[in-house]
Design an enzyme around this catalytic site. Structure first.
Site, PDB file in Angstrom:
ATOM      1  N   ASP A  34       0.848  -1.193   0.000  1.00  0.00           N
ATOM      2  CA  ASP A  34       0.000   0.000   0.000  1.00  0.00           C
ATOM      3  C   ASP A  34       0.885   1.245   0.000  1.00  0.00           C
ATOM      4  OD1 ASP A  34      -3.216   0.519   0.959  1.00  0.00           O
ATOM      5  OD2 ASP A  34      -1.809   2.197   1.104  1.00  0.00           O
ATOM      6  N   ASN A  92     -12.787  -3.422   2.383  1.00  0.00           N
ATOM      7  CA  ASN A  92     -13.797  -2.363   2.432  1.00  0.00           C
ATOM      8  C   ASN A  92     -14.768  -2.541   1.276  1.00  0.00           C
ATOM      9  OD1 ASN A  92     -12.804  -0.961   4.713  1.00  0.00           O
ATOM     10  ND2 ASN A  92     -11.171  -0.077   3.451  1.00  0.00           N
ATOM     11  N   HIS A 105     -10.172  -5.663  -3.498  1.00  0.00           N
ATOM     12  CA  HIS A 105      -8.866  -5.906  -2.893  1.00  0.00           C
ATOM     13  C   HIS A 105      -9.050  -6.256  -1.426  1.00  0.00           C
ATOM     14  CE1 HIS A 105      -9.825  -1.603  -2.623  1.00  0.00           C
ATOM     15  NE2 HIS A 105      -9.245  -1.619  -1.440  1.00  0.00           N
ATOM     16  N   HIS A 107      -6.892  -5.943   2.124  1.00  0.00           N
ATOM     17  CA  HIS A 107      -5.716  -5.411   2.812  1.00  0.00           C
ATOM     18  C   HIS A 107      -5.197  -6.489   3.768  1.00  0.00           C
ATOM     19  CE1 HIS A 107      -6.746  -0.960   2.186  1.00  0.00           C
ATOM     20  NE2 HIS A 107      -7.896  -1.543   1.887  1.00  0.00           N
TER      21      HIS A 107
HETATM   22  P1  5GP Z   1      -9.792   1.149   0.095  1.00  0.00           P
HETATM   23  O1  5GP Z   1     -10.183   2.287   0.980  1.00  0.00           O
HETATM   24  O2  5GP Z   1     -10.383   1.287  -1.285  1.00  0.00           O
HETATM   25  O3  5GP Z   1     -10.063  -0.175   0.738  1.00  0.00           O
HETATM   26  O4  5GP Z   1      -8.212   1.211   0.021  1.00  0.00           O
HETATM   27  C1  5GP Z   1      -7.500   1.608  -1.091  1.00  0.00           C
HETATM   28  C2  5GP Z   1      -6.034   1.594  -0.702  1.00  0.00           C
HETATM   29  O5  5GP Z   1      -5.281   1.784  -1.874  1.00  0.00           O
HETATM   30  C3  5GP Z   1      -5.628   2.692   0.294  1.00  0.00           C
HETATM   31  O6  5GP Z   1      -5.069   2.085   1.458  1.00  0.00           O
HETATM   32  C4  5GP Z   1      -4.585   3.498  -0.486  1.00  0.00           C
HETATM   33  O7  5GP Z   1      -3.502   3.938   0.324  1.00  0.00           O
HETATM   34  C5  5GP Z   1      -4.127   2.534  -1.559  1.00  0.00           C
HETATM   35  N1  5GP Z   1      -3.694   3.187  -2.776  1.00  0.00           N
HETATM   36  C6  5GP Z   1      -4.318   4.204  -3.423  1.00  0.00           C
HETATM   37  N2  5GP Z   1      -3.625   4.553  -4.524  1.00  0.00           N
HETATM   38  C7  5GP Z   1      -2.540   3.728  -4.574  1.00  0.00           C
HETATM   39  C8  5GP Z   1      -1.440   3.605  -5.481  1.00  0.00           C
HETATM   40  O8  5GP Z   1      -1.319   4.326  -6.474  1.00  0.00           O
HETATM   41  N3  5GP Z   1      -0.507   2.657  -5.198  1.00  0.00           N
HETATM   42  C9  5GP Z   1      -0.606   1.837  -4.100  1.00  0.00           C
HETATM   43  N4  5GP Z   1       0.365   0.942  -3.929  1.00  0.00           N
HETATM   44  N5  5GP Z   1      -1.628   1.936  -3.228  1.00  0.00           N
HETATM   45  C10 5GP Z   1      -2.576   2.869  -3.456  1.00  0.00           C
END
Ligand code: 5GP
Length: 120
Positions: A34, A92, A105, A107
């Site tokens: 992340d 999420n 995805h 985490h």
């Molecule tokens: P969500 O809230 O959708 O479950 O989490 C999305 C995750 O993707 C967040 O923890 C955020 O930090 C991560 N993320 C967003 N953009 C990028 C990116 O460009 N590269 C990486 N490696 N992670 C990302």
């Protein structure tokens, strides 16, 4: 349900338009760190096929792909040496969860004593 957004950031990572720090890859799955880690280990595991959410993945993916996905999440947690001390899985789903990226995805979070999940 809305269609899959081909311009979401994980679609760009899969097309290699945006770099990532890969920790695992096979023909079905990519796992990478992340960009804003909330713990010493914070890895995102995504299927390569276009699934918007956990609900989309769990209803449309084949049983074989679902089993492979979750066995791989487990294997990655092992490879990251999280199995002994423990870790947290988060997927999420939907607006009230705070989900930001519309590509399914999970985490994998660990590497420290994690806080209580209440109010997470
Ligand atoms: P969500 O809230 O959708 O479950 O989490 C999305 C995750 O993707 C967040 O923890 C955020 O930090 C991560 N993320 C967003 N953009 C990028 C990116 O460009 N590269 C990486 N490696 N992670 C990302």
């Amino acid at each position: 349900m809305m269609g899959y957004d081909e311009n979401n950031i994980f679609a760009k990572i899969l097309r290699k338009e945006v770099p990532c720090e890969t920790v695992y890859e096979d023909e079905k799955i990519l796992a990478f760190r992340d960009i804003q880690p909330c713990a010493p280990v914070h890895v995102l595991v995504i299927p390569k096929e276009a699934y918007i959410s956990f609900q989309d993945f769990s209803t449309r993916a084949s049983p074989e792909d679902i089993v492979h996905y979750f066995k791989t999440v487990s294997r990655i947690a092992c490879d990251l040496k999280l199995s002994d001390k423990g870790f947290r899985l988060v997927a999420n789903t939907g607006s009230e969860s705070g989900n930001m990226v519309p590509h399914f995805h999970t985490h994998i979070i660990g590497g420290k004593q994690l806080g209580d999940i209440s109010g997470a």
